[in-house]
Write a protein that holds these residues in place. Structure first.
Motif, PDB file in Angstrom:
ATOM      1  N   ILE A   1      85.118  84.359  11.794  1.00 34.98           N
ATOM      2  CA  ILE A   1      85.938  83.224  11.371  1.00 34.98           C
ATOM      3  C   ILE A   1      86.476  83.485   9.965  1.00 34.98           C
ATOM      4  O   ILE A   1      87.667  83.250   9.689  1.00 34.98           O
ATOM      5  CB  ILE A   1      85.127  81.911  11.441  1.00 34.98           C
ATOM      6  N   LEU A   2      85.615  83.977   9.102  1.00 34.08           N
ATOM      7  CA  LEU A   2      86.027  84.293   7.733  1.00 34.08           C
ATOM      8  C   LEU A   2      87.159  85.332   7.727  1.00 34.08           C
ATOM      9  O   LEU A   2      88.120  85.236   6.953  1.00 34.08           O
ATOM     10  CB  LEU A   2      84.821  84.804   6.940  1.00 34.08           C
TER      11      LEU A   2
ATOM     12  N   GLN B   1      86.062  86.084  19.701  1.00 35.50           N
ATOM     13  CA  GLN B   1      85.744  85.964  21.127  1.00 35.50           C
ATOM     14  C   GLN B   1      84.467  86.747  21.465  1.00 35.50           C
ATOM     15  O   GLN B   1      83.603  86.244  22.196  1.00 35.50           O
ATOM     16  CB  GLN B   1      86.919  86.464  21.977  1.00 35.50           C
ATOM     17  N   ARG B   2      84.373  87.952  20.945  1.00 39.37           N
ATOM     18  CA  ARG B   2      83.191  88.789  21.196  1.00 39.37           C
ATOM     19  C   ARG B   2      81.926  88.130  20.616  1.00 39.37           C
ATOM     20  O   ARG B   2      80.904  88.021  21.290  1.00 39.37           O
ATOM     21  CB  ARG B   2      83.400  90.182  20.607  1.00 39.37           C
TER      22      ARG B   2
ATOM     23  N   GLU C   1      90.074  79.918  19.670  1.00 42.74           N
ATOM     24  CA  GLU C   1      91.127  80.358  20.587  1.00 42.74           C
ATOM     25  C   GLU C   1      92.511  80.011  20.050  1.00 42.74           C
ATOM     26  O   GLU C   1      93.478  80.722  20.288  1.00 42.74           O
ATOM     27  CB  GLU C   1      90.938  79.730  21.972  1.00 42.74           C
ATOM     28  N   ASN C   2      92.600  78.905  19.349  1.00 39.71           N
ATOM     29  CA  ASN C   2      93.878  78.481  18.762  1.00 39.71           C
ATOM     30  C   ASN C   2      94.052  78.979  17.333  1.00 39.71           C
ATOM     31  O   ASN C   2      94.978  78.565  16.636  1.00 39.71           O
ATOM     32  CB  ASN C   2      93.989  76.954  18.825  1.00 39.71           C
ATOM     33  N   GLN C   3      93.124  79.813  16.908  1.00 36.35           N
ATOM     34  CA  GLN C   3      93.113  80.378  15.561  1.00 36.35           C
ATOM     35  C   GLN C   3      93.180  79.304  14.477  1.00 36.35           C
ATOM     36  O   GLN C   3      93.792  79.497  13.433  1.00 36.35           O
ATOM     37  CB  GLN C   3      94.237  81.410  15.406  1.00 36.35           C
ATOM     38  N   ASN C   4      92.555  78.197  14.754  1.00 36.09           N
ATOM     39  CA  ASN C   4      92.424  77.125  13.768  1.00 36.09           C
ATOM     40  C   ASN C   4      91.116  77.418  13.017  1.00 36.09           C
ATOM     41  O   ASN C   4      90.065  76.837  13.309  1.00 36.09           O
ATOM     42  CB  ASN C   4      92.387  75.762  14.465  1.00 36.09           C
TER      43      ASN C   4
ATOM     44  N   THR D   1      77.857  77.977  28.918  1.00 33.47           N
ATOM     45  CA  THR D   1      78.962  78.873  29.250  1.00 33.47           C
ATOM     46  C   THR D   1      80.091  78.699  28.235  1.00 33.47           C
ATOM     47  O   THR D   1      80.091  77.757  27.447  1.00 33.47           O
ATOM     48  CB  THR D   1      79.527  78.570  30.658  1.00 33.47           C
ATOM     49  N   ILE D   2      81.041  79.612  28.312  1.00 34.35           N
ATOM     50  CA  ILE D   2      82.260  79.461  27.519  1.00 34.35           C
ATOM     51  C   ILE D   2      83.075  78.372  28.209  1.00 34.35           C
ATOM     52  O   ILE D   2      83.328  78.451  29.418  1.00 34.35           O
ATOM     53  CB  ILE D   2      83.032  80.793  27.436  1.00 34.35           C
TER      54      ILE D   2
END
Length: 162
Positions: A112-113, A121-122, A64-67, A146-147
């Motif tokens: 992620i790659l 997210q999907r 979510e934080n694009q880390n 759950t998420i």
């Protein structure tokens, strides 16, 4: 010559006796080590799953934080725990079902790659659903994943440093 032959035969017979004593000694050592090994700590299935759950939650916040570096790290932690289940819990019937999440894991690793948040997210949702499908298939339907809504730890920053 005959004395030499008799001496060699005698030494041979004595050394055979020593081999037998040595074999018994080695077998005793093996038995002792096997007994100690059977008494050593071995993580249980639930411990591995608890670790996976933590890394699953941390993975969400990393993505979510694009880390992406942290997300990749958390994916590898999940994989290590899955490997641990297969190594240490092979006697559990649930272990045979672990493979049903492989496709979801591969898809999530790919997102992620590619550093693609929407795809992440999907695919994260697909992984979460795959976990629940596995729980249902192994009669653990009461364990619903759950998420996550809040980070599992308040002492970790999931944002990347710029």
């Amino acid at each position: 010559m005959q004395k030499i032959l008799i001496t060699l035969l005698t030494l041979s017979m004595l050394s055979c006796g020593q081999k037998s004593d040595n074999s018994q000694y080695l077998q005793t050592k093996i038995d002792s080590l096997e007994n100690k090994l059977s008494q050593t700590y071995k993580p249980g299935f639930g411990e591995f799953m608890g670790n996976i759950q933590i890394h699953h939650a941390k993975l969400w916040f990393a993505g979510e934080n694009q880390n992406w570096q942290l997300a990749d790290f958390e994916m590898n932690e999940i994989k290590e725990n899955l490997d641990g289940i297969q190594k240490y819990c092979s006697d559990r019937t649930e272990t045979k079902s672990i493979g049903m999440i492989n496709l979801a894991m591969d898809s999530l690793s790919n997102s992620i790659l590619k550093k693609n948040k929407v795809m992440f997210q999907r695919n994260y949702t697909t992984l979460t659903n795959s976990c629940n499908t596995c729980h249902q298939a192994t009669n653990h339907e009461y364990n619903v994943i759950t998420i996550p809504k809040i980070p599992p730890f308040s002492n970790q920053d999931f944002m990347t440093k710029k």
